[in-house]
Design a protein around this motif. Structure first.
Motif, PDB file in Angstrom:
ATOM      1  N   GLY A   1       4.167   6.040  -0.170  1.00  0.00           N
ATOM      2  CA  GLY A   1       2.777   5.653   0.055  1.00  0.00           C
ATOM      3  C   GLY A   1       1.962   6.618   0.879  1.00  0.00           C
ATOM      4  N   LYS A   2       2.486   7.814   1.133  1.00  0.00           N
ATOM      5  CA  LYS A   2       1.774   8.806   1.937  1.00  0.00           C
ATOM      6  C   LYS A   2       1.717  10.142   1.221  1.00  0.00           C
ATOM      7  CE  LYS A   2       2.091   9.229   6.508  1.00  0.00           C
ATOM      8  NZ  LYS A   2       2.732   9.445   7.825  1.00  0.00           N
TER       9      LYS A   2
ATOM     10  N   ASP B   1       8.555   7.846 -13.778  1.00  0.00           N
ATOM     11  CA  ASP B   1       7.749   8.025 -14.996  1.00  0.00           C
ATOM     12  C   ASP B   1       6.292   7.594 -14.826  1.00  0.00           C
ATOM     13  OD1 ASP B   1      10.007   9.007 -16.370  1.00  0.00           O
ATOM     14  OD2 ASP B   1      10.620   6.969 -16.884  1.00  0.00           O
ATOM     15  N   ASP B   2       5.802   7.522 -13.594  1.00  0.00           N
ATOM     16  CA  ASP B   2       4.412   7.146 -13.326  1.00  0.00           C
ATOM     17  C   ASP B   2       3.700   8.376 -12.768  1.00  0.00           C
ATOM     18  OD1 ASP B   2       1.980   6.120 -12.424  1.00  0.00           O
ATOM     19  OD2 ASP B   2       2.873   4.233 -11.764  1.00  0.00           O
ATOM     20  N   ASP B   3       2.939   9.044 -13.623  1.00  0.00           N
ATOM     21  CA  ASP B   3       2.291  10.297 -13.247  1.00  0.00           C
ATOM     22  C   ASP B   3       1.268  10.151 -12.135  1.00  0.00           C
ATOM     23  OD1 ASP B   3       3.821  11.679 -15.059  1.00  0.00           O
ATOM     24  OD2 ASP B   3       2.273  11.747 -16.616  1.00  0.00           O
ATOM     25  N   ARG B   4       0.861   8.943 -11.802  1.00  0.00           N
ATOM     26  CA  ARG B   4      -0.101   8.764 -10.708  1.00  0.00           C
ATOM     27  C   ARG B   4       0.489   9.258  -9.383  1.00  0.00           C
ATOM     28  NH1 ARG B   4      -1.409   2.623 -10.773  1.00  0.00           N
ATOM     29  NH2 ARG B   4       0.850   2.633 -11.016  1.00  0.00           N
TER      30      ARG B   4
ATOM     31  N   PRO C   1      -5.717   8.056  -5.056  1.00  0.00           N
ATOM     32  CA  PRO C   1      -5.506   7.943  -3.609  1.00  0.00           C
ATOM     33  C   PRO C   1      -4.142   7.331  -3.281  1.00  0.00           C
ATOM     34  CG  PRO C   1      -7.626   6.997  -4.253  1.00  0.00           C
ATOM     35  CD  PRO C   1      -6.879   7.292  -5.515  1.00  0.00           C
ATOM     36  N   ALA C   2      -3.496   7.872  -2.256  1.00  0.00           N
ATOM     37  CA  ALA C   2      -2.199   7.351  -1.836  1.00  0.00           C
ATOM     38  C   ALA C   2      -2.308   5.873  -1.462  1.00  0.00           C
ATOM     39  CB  ALA C   2      -1.657   8.159  -0.670  1.00  0.00           C
ATOM     40  N   ALA C   3      -3.443   5.464  -0.915  1.00  0.00           N
ATOM     41  CA  ALA C   3      -3.630   4.058  -0.529  1.00  0.00           C
ATOM     42  C   ALA C   3      -3.544   3.130  -1.740  1.00  0.00           C
ATOM     43  CB  ALA C   3      -4.964   3.880   0.174  1.00  0.00           C
ATOM     44  N   THR C   4      -3.885   3.625  -2.906  1.00  0.00           N
ATOM     45  CA  THR C   4      -3.775   2.841  -4.136  1.00  0.00           C
ATOM     46  C   THR C   4      -2.309   2.659  -4.524  1.00  0.00           C
ATOM     47  OG1 THR C   4      -5.901   3.682  -4.913  1.00  0.00           O
ATOM     48  CG2 THR C   4      -4.419   2.796  -6.586  1.00  0.00           C
TER      49      THR C   4
ATOM     50  N   PRO D   1       0.979   0.087  -2.047  1.00  0.00           N
ATOM     51  CA  PRO D   1       1.567  -1.236  -2.299  1.00  0.00           C
ATOM     52  C   PRO D   1       2.738  -1.194  -3.285  1.00  0.00           C
ATOM     53  CG  PRO D   1      -0.825  -1.364  -2.374  1.00  0.00           C
ATOM     54  CD  PRO D   1      -0.462   0.094  -2.314  1.00  0.00           C
ATOM     55  N   ILE D   2       2.682  -0.290  -4.241  1.00  0.00           N
ATOM     56  CA  ILE D   2       3.792  -0.124  -5.185  1.00  0.00           C
ATOM     57  C   ILE D   2       4.998   0.418  -4.436  1.00  0.00           C
ATOM     58  CG2 ILE D   2       4.596   1.100  -7.246  1.00  0.00           C
ATOM     59  CD1 ILE D   2       1.580   1.155  -8.118  1.00  0.00           C
ATOM     60  N   CYS D   3       4.761   1.389  -3.580  1.00  0.00           N
ATOM     61  CA  CYS D   3       5.846   1.998  -2.807  1.00  0.00           C
ATOM     62  C   CYS D   3       6.553   0.971  -1.928  1.00  0.00           C
ATOM     63  CB  CYS D   3       5.308   3.127  -1.935  1.00  0.00           C
ATOM     64  SG  CYS D   3       4.722   4.565  -2.871  1.00  0.00           S
TER      65      CYS D   3
END
Length: 80
Positions: free
Chosen positions: A67-68, A24-27, A34-37, A40-42
């Motif tokens: 994260g990629k 549920d996180d559209d980012r 950016p994937a780099a953002t 860390p969540i991943c």
């Protein structure tokens, strides 16, 4: 079945019992973040290893996977 299909099936089964950090996180489906953002969540996600395995095998053209991002490279394919 392909190895990518098998990896996606394993990821799907794991997500039934473990809610992924991206749920549920559209980012994670946006091209604007950016994937780099998101990486860390991943890395804290309970299905990270399965997501990474699928990403490496399938190289999805959309979204952030473990994260990629996997984008096609027109020059590699010989397209101009």
């Amino acid at each position: 079945m392909s190895r990518a299909t098998d990896a996606f099936e394993a990821l799907s089964v794991a997500m039934q019992d473990n809610s992924p950090a991206c749920k549920d996180d559209d980012r994670f489906i946006s091209d604007d973040v950016p994937a780099a953002t998101l990486a860390p969540i991943c890395r804290t996600c309970s299905v990270y290893d399965l997501c990474a395995a699928f990403g490496e095998l399938d190289r999805p053209k959309a979204g952030t996977w473990a994260g990629k991002r996997y984008k096609t490279n027109a020059k590699k394919r010989g397209d101009q």
